[in-house]
Scaffold this motif. Structure first.
Motif, PDB file in Angstrom:
ATOM      1  N   TYR A 164       0.836  -1.195   0.000  1.00 15.51           N
ATOM      2  CA  TYR A 164       0.000   0.000   0.000  1.00 15.51           C
ATOM      3  C   TYR A 164       0.870   1.243   0.000  1.00 15.51           C
ATOM      4  O   TYR A 164       0.659   2.175  -0.757  1.00 15.51           O
ATOM      5  CB  TYR A 164      -0.905  -0.003   1.241  1.00 15.51           C
ATOM      6  CG  TYR A 164      -1.820   1.195   1.322  1.00 15.51           C
ATOM      7  CD1 TYR A 164      -1.395   2.400   1.887  1.00 15.51           C
ATOM      8  CD2 TYR A 164      -3.113   1.144   0.809  1.00 15.51           C
ATOM      9  CE1 TYR A 164      -2.220   3.497   1.951  1.00 15.51           C
ATOM     10  CE2 TYR A 164      -3.945   2.247   0.887  1.00 15.51           C
ATOM     11  CZ  TYR A 164      -3.493   3.422   1.457  1.00 15.51           C
ATOM     12  OH  TYR A 164      -4.313   4.512   1.512  1.00 15.51           O
ATOM     13  N   GLN A 188       1.466   4.641  -3.279  1.00 15.49           N
ATOM     14  CA  GLN A 188       1.066   6.034  -3.135  1.00 15.49           C
ATOM     15  C   GLN A 188       1.965   7.002  -3.905  1.00 15.49           C
ATOM     16  O   GLN A 188       1.612   8.161  -4.090  1.00 15.49           O
ATOM     17  CB  GLN A 188       1.067   6.429  -1.644  1.00 15.49           C
ATOM     18  CG  GLN A 188       0.129   5.619  -0.777  1.00 15.49           C
ATOM     19  CD  GLN A 188      -1.292   5.606  -1.306  1.00 15.49           C
ATOM     20  OE1 GLN A 188      -1.895   6.650  -1.533  1.00 15.49           O
ATOM     21  NE2 GLN A 188      -1.822   4.423  -1.528  1.00 15.49           N
ATOM     22  N   TYR A 213     -11.697   6.206   8.567  1.00 17.28           N
ATOM     23  CA  TYR A 213     -10.763   5.556   7.650  1.00 17.28           C
ATOM     24  C   TYR A 213      -9.513   5.146   8.437  1.00 17.28           C
ATOM     25  O   TYR A 213      -8.683   5.985   8.789  1.00 17.28           O
ATOM     26  CB  TYR A 213     -10.384   6.498   6.515  1.00 17.28           C
ATOM     27  CG  TYR A 213     -11.562   6.852   5.647  1.00 17.28           C
ATOM     28  CD1 TYR A 213     -11.850   6.118   4.497  1.00 17.28           C
ATOM     29  CD2 TYR A 213     -12.425   7.904   6.000  1.00 17.28           C
ATOM     30  CE1 TYR A 213     -12.952   6.424   3.718  1.00 17.28           C
ATOM     31  CE2 TYR A 213     -13.523   8.213   5.222  1.00 17.28           C
ATOM     32  CZ  TYR A 213     -13.789   7.475   4.082  1.00 17.28           C
ATOM     33  OH  TYR A 213     -14.885   7.787   3.311  1.00 17.28           O
ATOM     34  N   GLU A 219      -5.929   3.873   9.773  1.00 14.66           N
ATOM     35  CA  GLU A 219      -4.556   3.988   9.282  1.00 14.66           C
ATOM     36  C   GLU A 219      -4.123   2.673   8.637  1.00 14.66           C
ATOM     37  O   GLU A 219      -4.611   1.591   8.976  1.00 14.66           O
ATOM     38  CB  GLU A 219      -3.613   4.316  10.437  1.00 14.66           C
ATOM     39  CG  GLU A 219      -3.787   5.715  10.985  1.00 14.66           C
ATOM     40  CD  GLU A 219      -2.989   6.749  10.212  1.00 14.66           C
ATOM     41  OE1 GLU A 219      -2.466   6.423   9.127  1.00 14.66           O
ATOM     42  OE2 GLU A 219      -2.892   7.877  10.704  1.00 14.66           O
ATOM     43  N   THR A 220      -3.178   2.758   7.716  1.00 17.71           N
ATOM     44  CA  THR A 220      -2.621   1.577   7.074  1.00 17.71           C
ATOM     45  C   THR A 220      -1.206   1.353   7.592  1.00 17.71           C
ATOM     46  O   THR A 220      -0.675   2.127   8.372  1.00 17.71           O
ATOM     47  CB  THR A 220      -2.568   1.775   5.559  1.00 17.71           C
ATOM     48  OG1 THR A 220      -1.589   2.789   5.276  1.00 17.71           O
ATOM     49  CG2 THR A 220      -3.915   2.217   5.026  1.00 17.71           C
ATOM     50  N   GLN A 227       2.897   3.680   7.183  1.00 21.01           N
ATOM     51  CA  GLN A 227       3.284   4.781   8.059  1.00 21.01           C
ATOM     52  C   GLN A 227       4.641   4.454   8.686  1.00 21.01           C
ATOM     53  O   GLN A 227       5.060   3.301   8.725  1.00 21.01           O
ATOM     54  CB  GLN A 227       2.233   4.997   9.149  1.00 21.01           C
ATOM     55  CG  GLN A 227       0.866   5.405   8.618  1.00 21.01           C
ATOM     56  CD  GLN A 227       0.906   6.733   7.871  1.00 21.01           C
ATOM     57  OE1 GLN A 227       1.605   7.652   8.277  1.00 21.01           O
ATOM     58  NE2 GLN A 227       0.164   6.827   6.781  1.00 21.01           N
ATOM     59  N   ASN A 260       2.309   8.866   1.661  1.00 19.27           N
ATOM     60  CA  ASN A 260       1.652   8.144   2.747  1.00 19.27           C
ATOM     61  C   ASN A 260       1.199   9.014   3.906  1.00 19.27           C
ATOM     62  O   ASN A 260       0.565   8.513   4.832  1.00 19.27           O
ATOM     63  CB  ASN A 260       2.575   7.041   3.267  1.00 19.27           C
ATOM     64  CG  ASN A 260       2.596   5.855   2.333  1.00 19.27           C
ATOM     65  OD1 ASN A 260       1.661   5.075   2.294  1.00 19.27           O
ATOM     66  ND2 ASN A 260       3.667   5.742   1.562  1.00 19.27           N
ATOM     67  N   HIS A 307      -4.140   7.237   3.169  1.00 18.32           N
ATOM     68  CA  HIS A 307      -5.230   6.298   3.434  1.00 18.32           C
ATOM     69  C   HIS A 307      -6.607   6.931   3.231  1.00 18.32           C
ATOM     70  O   HIS A 307      -7.615   6.224   3.281  1.00 18.32           O
ATOM     71  CB  HIS A 307      -5.129   5.761   4.862  1.00 18.32           C
ATOM     72  CG  HIS A 307      -5.351   6.801   5.914  1.00 18.32           C
ATOM     73  ND1 HIS A 307      -4.498   7.853   6.119  1.00 18.32           N
ATOM     74  CD2 HIS A 307      -6.371   6.956   6.825  1.00 18.32           C
ATOM     75  CE1 HIS A 307      -4.953   8.596   7.100  1.00 18.32           C
ATOM     76  NE2 HIS A 307      -6.082   8.085   7.552  1.00 18.32           N
ATOM     77  N   LYS A 311      -8.682  13.810   1.813  1.00 19.71           N
ATOM     78  CA  LYS A 311      -7.254  14.104   1.934  1.00 19.71           C
ATOM     79  C   LYS A 311      -7.007  15.601   1.804  1.00 19.71           C
ATOM     80  O   LYS A 311      -6.262  16.197   2.595  1.00 19.71           O
ATOM     81  CB  LYS A 311      -6.479  13.344   0.858  1.00 19.71           C
ATOM     82  CG  LYS A 311      -4.986  13.571   0.871  1.00 19.71           C
ATOM     83  CD  LYS A 311      -4.323  12.737  -0.210  1.00 19.71           C
ATOM     84  CE  LYS A 311      -2.834  13.012  -0.276  1.00 19.71           C
ATOM     85  NZ  LYS A 311      -2.165  12.206  -1.321  1.00 19.71           N
TER      86      LYS A 311
END
Length: 268
Positions: free
Chosen positions: A4, A8, A169, A171-172, A175, A224, A228, A234
């Protein structure tokens, strides 16, 4: 790095990073190369997470024609920028810190990571790979963000993202995963290194505007920072972060504080 996180990146982010990095991570990298690793003429060097290749280009000038520098990065767009800097003793390739199968055992005198280690979620496997490709007595150098020293921007980001609708949403894994000096010491010892030096040094950078700081963080995190979130949210979150940063601005601009780890260790 998570898939992921890699997805980005964009050409605009890579280009912005190339344009503004000279006074940021590149300058810290010079200290890592010159003050900690003291890279010498004729050495073979691996730059892990080379980005657009600015520091690798400098290291190639240090090792000279008798040395070699290889820069790898998992982000193809950044390697496209780096490849323009290639020369007979400087090579670039898309590559992953978790699998250095491109390189045989005991290939390099030096491996370094400049602003990279905190992007690696699981760190032991890459560190074992670095030990494998280093010659006995070879050196590893690391500059990374220090855990618990994220500065004001990190707190503002956390506060904004806790609000609705952003908190819907999650966090992924794309990070940062920083460590403390003690944690890094343990990781290096567990993976085949003798620790020579670990310093935690303050890091305060100035930015002309809140948006300039946000743009830099977006570029250096390869998208990043708020990646997400859907595009419209965003943009909204970025505006709210910018408003809070503006309250901290002075006549000199917006300060981003924090601390950096500088480490040097030797392969057993």
């Amino acid at each position: 790095m998570s898939e992921y996180g890699l997805l980005q990146d964009t050409e605009d982010l890579a280009q912005h990073y190339e344009a503004v990095n000279a006074d940021r991570q590149f300058r810290a990298g010079l200290s890592l190369i010159d003050d900690y690793l003291k890279i010498r003429e004729g050495e073979d060097v691996l730059d892990v997470g080379t980005g657009t290749g600015q520091l690798a280009e400098y290291v190639a000038s240090r090792v000279g024609p008798k040395g070699r520098v290889f820069g790898i990065d998992p982000l193809p767009l950044r390697i496209e920028f780096a490849a323009k800097k290639a020369r007979p003793n400087l090579h670039f390739a898309v590559g992953d810190a978790y699998d250095l199968g491109l390189f045989a055992d005991a290939t390099f005198d030096v491996v370094y990571l400049n602003a990279v280690l905190h992007w690696l979620n699981e760190k032991r496997q890459p560190l074992r790979e670095f030990a494998r490709v280093l010659k006995p007595g070879g050196r590893i150098g690391i500059m990374a963000g220090a855990k618990g020293q994220g500065g004001e921007l990190g707190e503002i980001r956390k506060r904004v993202l806790s609000r609705e609708p952003f908190n819907g949403y999650p966090e992924t894994t794309g990070q940062p995963h920083p460590v403390t000096a003690d944690e890094l010491t343990d990781l290096l010892r567990e993976t085949g290194f003798v620790v020579d030096t670990i310093d935690v040094l303050p890091n305060q950078q100035m930015f002309a505007t809140p948006q300039a700081l946000i743009d830099y963080i977006e570029a250096s995190s390869f998208g990043n920072f708020l990646g997400h979130l859907p595009f419209d949210l965003k943009e909204r979150a970025s505006r709210e972060i910018s408003i809070e940063l503006a309250r901290l601005a002075t006549s000199e601009g917006v300060a981003q504080g924090g601390a950096r780890l500088f480490a040097c260790a030797t392969r057993c």
